[in-house]
Design an enzyme around this catalytic site. Sequence first.
Site, mmCIF file in Angstrom:
data_model
loop_
_atom_site.group_PDB
_atom_site.id
_atom_site.type_symbol
_atom_site.label_atom_id
_atom_site.label_comp_id
_atom_site.label_asym_id
_atom_site.label_seq_id
_atom_site.Cartn_x
_atom_site.Cartn_y
_atom_site.Cartn_z
ATOM 1 N N ASN A 9 41.630 63.372 -32.069
ATOM 2 C CA ASN A 9 40.168 63.279 -32.067
ATOM 3 C C ASN A 9 39.806 61.803 -31.936
ATOM 4 O O ASN A 9 39.875 61.061 -32.910
ATOM 5 C CB ASN A 9 39.625 63.873 -33.377
ATOM 6 C CG ASN A 9 38.131 63.680 -33.517
ATOM 7 O OD1 ASN A 9 37.445 63.342 -32.544
ATOM 8 N ND2 ASN A 9 37.608 63.892 -34.717
ATOM 9 N N LYS A 11 36.982 60.517 -31.448
ATOM 10 C CA LYS A 11 35.620 60.196 -31.906
ATOM 11 C C LYS A 11 34.929 59.352 -30.823
ATOM 12 O O LYS A 11 35.226 59.557 -29.651
ATOM 13 C CB LYS A 11 35.667 59.521 -33.270
ATOM 14 C CG LYS A 11 36.547 60.326 -34.245
ATOM 15 C CD LYS A 11 36.453 59.909 -35.655
ATOM 16 C CE LYS A 11 37.353 60.810 -36.494
ATOM 17 N NZ LYS A 11 37.249 60.597 -37.909
ATOM 18 N N HIS A 90 33.033 69.422 -37.416
ATOM 19 C CA HIS A 90 33.660 68.225 -37.992
ATOM 20 C C HIS A 90 32.710 67.619 -39.029
ATOM 21 O O HIS A 90 31.490 67.647 -38.852
ATOM 22 C CB HIS A 90 33.955 67.209 -36.877
ATOM 23 C CG HIS A 90 34.791 66.064 -37.366
ATOM 24 N ND1 HIS A 90 34.254 65.032 -38.087
ATOM 25 C CD2 HIS A 90 36.115 65.834 -37.284
ATOM 26 C CE1 HIS A 90 35.238 64.181 -38.412
ATOM 27 N NE2 HIS A 90 36.374 64.653 -37.933
ATOM 28 N N GLU A 92 31.825 64.737 -39.644
ATOM 29 C CA GLU A 92 30.888 63.721 -39.133
ATOM 30 C C GLU A 92 29.711 64.378 -38.414
ATOM 31 O O GLU A 92 28.602 63.850 -38.420
ATOM 32 C CB GLU A 92 31.635 62.729 -38.222
ATOM 33 C CG GLU A 92 32.483 61.769 -39.054
ATOM 34 C CD GLU A 92 33.742 61.270 -38.380
ATOM 35 O OE1 GLU A 92 33.844 61.337 -37.151
ATOM 36 O OE2 GLU A 92 34.654 60.812 -39.120
ATOM 37 N N GLU A 160 40.125 69.195 -43.555
ATOM 38 C CA GLU A 160 40.002 67.740 -43.596
ATOM 39 C C GLU A 160 39.179 67.332 -44.815
ATOM 40 O O GLU A 160 37.938 67.363 -44.764
ATOM 41 C CB GLU A 160 39.304 67.227 -42.334
ATOM 42 C CG GLU A 160 40.029 67.545 -41.057
ATOM 43 C CD GLU A 160 39.627 66.601 -39.935
ATOM 44 O OE1 GLU A 160 40.484 65.858 -39.463
ATOM 45 O OE2 GLU A 160 38.443 66.599 -39.559
ATOM 46 N N GLY A 166 39.481 58.706 -42.218
ATOM 47 C CA GLY A 166 39.244 57.323 -41.837
ATOM 48 C C GLY A 166 39.336 56.337 -42.994
ATOM 49 O O GLY A 166 38.957 55.177 -42.864
ATOM 50 N N SER A 205 43.531 60.830 -42.284
ATOM 51 C CA SER A 205 44.480 59.711 -42.356
ATOM 52 C C SER A 205 45.929 60.132 -42.072
ATOM 53 O O SER A 205 46.863 59.614 -42.686
ATOM 54 C CB SER A 205 44.364 58.987 -43.693
ATOM 55 O OG SER A 205 43.061 58.422 -43.834
ATOM 56 N N GLY A 226 42.723 61.330 -36.209
ATOM 57 C CA GLY A 226 41.658 60.446 -35.728
ATOM 58 C C GLY A 226 42.220 59.082 -35.376
ATOM 59 O O GLY A 226 42.775 58.867 -34.296
#
Length: 244
Positions: A9, A11, A90, A92, A160, A166, A205, A226
Site C-alpha cells: 500500500n 498510500k 483503510h 486512513e 491493522e 506507520g 509496521s 505500507g
Amino acid sequence: MTQRLVIANWKMNGDLAFLEALASSLPSLSNVQTVIAPPAVYALRLAELAQGVFEVGLQDVGSHESGAHTGEVSAAMARDLGASVVLVGHSERRSEHAEDDKIVAAKCEQIIAAGLMPVICVGETLVERESGKAIDRVRAQVTAQKHCLRNAKEVAIAYEPIWAIGTGKSATVTEAVQMHQAIRGVLKEIVPAAAPGISILYGGSVNAENAPELFAYPEIQGVLVGGASLDTQQFAAIIRAAAK
Ligand code: PGA
C-alpha cells in the site's frame, strides 16, 4: 487460501521512476500472491509492467457505480485499469474521510459487482486496545461486512491495529495471532461457508525484519505493507519471507 498474500500500500507516495524500478526487482514465487496498490493514477502503467509477477491493486474506490462524483474512481474503472484487488475501509480512509461501516459496505458491494477482490481493513485504536475493547471493535467491523464477505468470490480481511500503522510500533506476534484467531471465529460464525476461503492479513509496521516471525504462524495468511513497500529491497525480502 493456499497462497500467501503480500500487498503493498503505497498510500500517497511513489512516482513513475520508482514504479519502473520496483516492477523490475520483485521476485516471482509461486506460493505468494503479490499485489501492489499505487495511487490510482499509476495503476495503468503498473499493470503494463506486471508480467504475471505481481497484480495491481487500488487503495480505494467510490461507493457509487458511476455519475456526478467529482474526484472519485469507480470499481469498474479499477478493473479497466488492470486492477484485480481493491483495499477498502483503510483506517486512513475511515479517519480522514469519515468513512463508516456503511460506506465501507457500499464500496465493498461495488468492488464485488465489478468482479474484483476486496481487502477489507479493520483495526482498533490505542484507546480501544488499552481499555480491553479491541476484539469487540474488530468483531463489529467484520460483522458489518457480512453481506460482502458472503457474496464475494474472493475476499480478504486485513487486521491493522491503528496504533501500529506507520508508527514503527508493530503489534506483538501474540497480539496479532490472538486477533486473527478472533476474526477467524467471527467469520466461522457469520459466513460459515465462505470462512475457509477468506485470508486474514496483518498490517502495521511490517518490515523485512519482523515478516519472518509473522509468517511463522499459520493464522497469518498474508501482510499489508505500507512504509516498507516503498523500499524495493525490503519489499522483496518480505515477499521471500512469505514464500518460506
Ligand atoms: P505501515 O502501513 O506498514 O506503514 O504501518 C500499513 C498500512 O497502513 O497499510
